[in-house]
Scaffold this motif. Structure first.
Motif, PDB file in Angstrom:
ATOM      1  N   PRO A  49     -74.833 -31.570 -36.535  1.00 30.55           N
ATOM      2  CA  PRO A  49     -75.726 -32.132 -36.231  1.00 30.55           C
ATOM      3  C   PRO A  49     -75.795 -33.442 -37.307  1.00 30.55           C
ATOM      4  CG  PRO A  49     -76.510 -30.465 -35.570  1.00 30.55           C
ATOM      5  CD  PRO A  49     -74.781 -29.793 -36.234  1.00 30.55           C
ATOM      6  N   HIS A  91     -79.994 -30.767 -40.474  1.00 30.72           N
ATOM      7  CA  HIS A  91     -79.992 -29.110 -39.838  1.00 30.72           C
ATOM      8  C   HIS A  91     -78.374 -29.210 -39.522  1.00 30.72           C
ATOM      9  CE1 HIS A  91     -81.641 -27.039 -36.267  1.00 30.72           C
ATOM     10  NE2 HIS A  91     -81.412 -27.959 -35.801  1.00 30.72           N
ATOM     11  N   GLY A 147     -80.261 -22.838 -26.956  1.00 28.12           N
ATOM     12  CA  GLY A 147     -79.599 -21.411 -26.839  1.00 28.12           C
ATOM     13  C   GLY A 147     -79.262 -20.353 -25.344  1.00 28.12           C
ATOM     14  N   PRO A 205     -73.576 -25.018 -33.230  1.00 32.88           N
ATOM     15  CA  PRO A 205     -74.528 -25.975 -33.495  1.00 32.88           C
ATOM     16  C   PRO A 205     -74.678 -27.482 -32.931  1.00 32.88           C
ATOM     17  CG  PRO A 205     -74.241 -25.613 -35.509  1.00 32.88           C
ATOM     18  CD  PRO A 205     -73.340 -24.357 -34.970  1.00 32.88           C
ATOM     19  N   TYR A 224     -69.642 -26.544 -37.933  1.00 33.51           N
ATOM     20  CA  TYR A 224     -70.559 -25.651 -38.203  1.00 33.51           C
ATOM     21  C   TYR A 224     -70.956 -26.842 -38.714  1.00 33.51           C
ATOM     22  CZ  TYR A 224     -68.479 -20.967 -38.255  1.00 33.51           C
ATOM     23  OH  TYR A 224     -67.781 -19.520 -37.387  1.00 33.51           O
ATOM     24  N   HIS A 246     -76.293 -20.529 -30.228  1.00 25.00           N
ATOM     25  CA  HIS A 246     -75.780 -21.479 -29.858  1.00 25.00           C
ATOM     26  C   HIS A 246     -74.553 -21.080 -28.384  1.00 25.00           C
ATOM     27  CE1 HIS A 246     -77.640 -23.801 -33.128  1.00 25.00           C
ATOM     28  NE2 HIS A 246     -77.590 -23.492 -33.553  1.00 25.00           N
ATOM     29  N   GLN A 291     -83.778 -27.210 -28.845  1.00 18.86           N
ATOM     30  CA  GLN A 291     -83.252 -25.535 -29.917  1.00 18.86           C
ATOM     31  C   GLN A 291     -82.874 -25.129 -27.947  1.00 18.86           C
ATOM     32  OE1 GLN A 291     -82.753 -25.343 -32.757  1.00 18.86           O
ATOM     33  NE2 GLN A 291     -84.307 -23.446 -33.548  1.00 18.86           N
ATOM     34  N   TYR A 297     -76.493 -29.313 -25.842  1.00 22.57           N
ATOM     35  CA  TYR A 297     -76.814 -29.539 -27.543  1.00 22.57           C
ATOM     36  C   TYR A 297     -77.365 -30.737 -27.732  1.00 22.57           C
ATOM     37  CZ  TYR A 297     -73.973 -25.692 -27.285  1.00 22.57           C
ATOM     38  OH  TYR A 297     -73.599 -24.153 -26.716  1.00 22.57           O
ATOM     39  N   GLY A 300     -78.670 -26.144 -36.617  1.00 24.91           N
ATOM     40  CA  GLY A 300     -78.858 -25.135 -36.203  1.00 24.91           C
ATOM     41  C   GLY A 300     -79.808 -23.726 -36.832  1.00 24.91           C
ATOM     42  N   THR A 301     -78.811 -22.552 -35.970  1.00 25.44           N
ATOM     43  CA  THR A 301     -79.225 -21.809 -36.712  1.00 25.44           C
ATOM     44  C   THR A 301     -79.520 -20.938 -37.497  1.00 25.44           C
ATOM     45  OG1 THR A 301     -79.834 -19.261 -35.524  1.00 25.44           O
ATOM     46  CG2 THR A 301     -77.342 -20.160 -35.517  1.00 25.44           C
ATOM     47  N   THR A 325     -82.078 -25.177 -41.487  1.00 22.22           N
ATOM     48  CA  THR A 325     -83.451 -26.305 -41.319  1.00 22.22           C
ATOM     49  C   THR A 325     -83.231 -27.059 -43.087  1.00 22.22           C
ATOM     50  OG1 THR A 325     -83.114 -26.369 -39.119  1.00 22.22           O
ATOM     51  CG2 THR A 325     -84.329 -28.075 -40.182  1.00 22.22           C
ATOM     52  N   SER A 327     -77.634 -29.956 -31.376  1.00 22.71           N
ATOM     53  CA  SER A 327     -78.098 -30.970 -31.424  1.00 22.71           C
ATOM     54  C   SER A 327     -78.607 -31.454 -33.023  1.00 22.71           C
ATOM     55  CB  SER A 327     -79.277 -30.845 -30.989  1.00 22.71           C
ATOM     56  OG  SER A 327     -80.885 -31.028 -30.355  1.00 22.71           O
TER      57      SER A 327
END
Length: 443
Positions: free
Chosen positions: A151, A163, A210, A193, A148, A189, A208, A246, A165-166, A169, A195
């Motif tokens: 990144p 960051h 997805g 996540p 989880y 995703h 982003q 990603y 992801g969802t 940030t 990227s």
């Protein structure tokens, strides 16, 4: 390749050498100062292990595949503390997701996650601060091999940008650990996540891609306000699963003076104006999806891997306009290409390692294979070049050290107690390695 390409490549190499004189000062992003895994000025040890050339080892809480970033005597890392469900709870949680039951064996899911930023002293390895960022109840399922907190953070001026992801940030001050701002950009995703963010000219740039939507966006690094958002090109795919990706973006300046934001994704590699989000050019690379490897550059040519279902290495000129699919592709190669680990380009050769532990060296002018060597194990971590040696770390905790060049050889295999998914760093002649359970400093 053309004489023009060679001249630009020489100029790029000169710029690289200049930039790397600052490499000992910081390791600010995924894959280092230039985002390419190169630290020429460093001289980390070739031989190391749990009781050899070890300065310190620090146990880390949680599970995270994000790589360490370093500046001003501090190592920064993100992590996720998972509340692990029982097997019955896991089945129930997965049934509440959109995933097909046939995929349950490949998925992991937590009842809740606590997202944190860790501050570690570079000299002693002491954990200086644990910064709580967010608690997420009933997070989405991820692939069993993902985390989880995959990144990698980005260090810029007085702040660290995290960051997830969802899941969020965050902009955090490096001195106090206070959260300056946070944003939530929801995205499906599919497998979690991946990227990493970059900061350029006051903009936090995010890919982003997805299952539900694919776009690139720029946030004001000072406030988190959205500055621009650009949707990805249309894709031909039966489902969102084959549209997700990603990858981490790369900033480049071409021979025409255009500053480009190169964003690799499923089916398309696209160049944008980092200031406005306007598209410069695009190239269709086929049906590849779930792309992870970060591209590398030499002069006016970008080299990138095309992801799952494709697994090719492409060389494309970046000086075009519009759809350059039929005009700017220099070459493609289809064997020994990774889906996770990023390539490394140095001194006229491209080095990479595929998912199953076969390292390869390619000629960037022709795409021809120079050599192949079986290392062994599974690989996700990207390679590092430091002190004239290549470092490759695998899931089994082995770090293979190779010489460079057309006659490269494996000169050392080092064993650590843990799984290596994060990419290593080299700073102040030290090698910093993150495993699934600890952070190491070797020198």
């Amino acid at each position: 390749m053309s004489k023009c390409f060679v001249l630009v490549a020489i100029a790029a190499s000169a710029m690289l050498s200049f930039s790397l004189t600052f490499a000992s000062e910081s390791w600010p992003q995924f894959r280092g100062p230039r985002g390419d895994g190169i630290a020429i000025e460093q001289s980390p040890p070739v031989e190391f292990g749990e009781d050899q050339n070890l300065t310190w080892k620090t146990d880390l809480p949680g599970k995270a595949w994000s790589s360490p970033v370093i500046a001003n005597g501090v190592v920064w890392l993100t992590t996720a503390i998972e509340r692990i469900p029982t097997e019955e709870e896991r089945e129930a949680l997965l049934k509440n997701t959109k995933n097909d039951a046939k995929k349950f064996k490949t998925l992991a899911i937590a009842k809740a996650i606590e997202l944190k930023l860790l501050k570690v002293d570079f000299e002693s390895g002491r954990l200086l601060q644990t910064i709580d960022l967010m608690t997420v109840d009933t997070p989405d399922a991820i692939h069993a091999t993902n985390s989880y907190a995959s990144p990698t953070p980005f260090l810029n001026d007085d702040h660290v940008y995290c960051h997830f992801g969802t899941y969020g940030t965050f902009c955090v001050t490096r001195d106090s650990g206070a959260v300056v701002w946070q944003r939530t950009l929801p995205l499906e995703h599919g497998v979690g996540p991946g990227s990493s963010p970059i900061v350029h000219d006051g903009r936090l740039l995010l890919i982003q891609d997805g299952m539900d939507r694919q776009y690139v966006t720029a946030l004001d690094a000072a406030t988190g306000e959205t500055l621009w958002t650009t949707d990805r090109p249309p894709m031909e795919a039966p489902s969102g699963d084959q549209k997700k990706a990603y990858c981490t973006p790369v900033v480049a300046t071409d021979s025409n003076g255009r500053q480009q934001l190169l964003c690799m994704g499923s089916q398309w590699m696209v160049s944008y104006n980092a200031s406005t989000g306007e598209e410069f050019w695009r190239v269709f690379h086929g049906k590849g999806f779930s792309v992870v490897p970060r591209p590398v550059l030499l002069g006016d040519v970008v080299f990138f891997a095309t992801g799952f279902a494709s697994r090719e290495l492409w060389a494309v000129r970046i000086d075009g306009v519009g759809d350059v699919s039929s005009t700017h592709v220099e070459w493609t190669a289809g064997k020994g290409v990774p889906t996770k680990s990023s390539p490394l380009l140095h001194d006229g050769l491209i080095y990479l390692v595929d998912d199953n532990g076969v390292a390869s060296c390619f000629d960037p002018e022709t795409g021809d294979v120079v050599w192949k060597k079986r290392l062994g194990g599974k690989f996700s971590s990207s390679p590092l070049l430091a002190g004239g040696h290549l470092y490759f770390g695998n899931h089994e905790g082995e770090v293979f050290v190779l010489t460079t060049g057309e006659d490269a050889e494996v000169i050392q295999t080092n064993q650590l107690n843990g799984q290596i998914m994060a990419s290593p760093a080299a700073i102040e002649n030290a090698l910093i390695v993150r495993t699934d359970s600890a952070l190491y400093r070797f020198e």
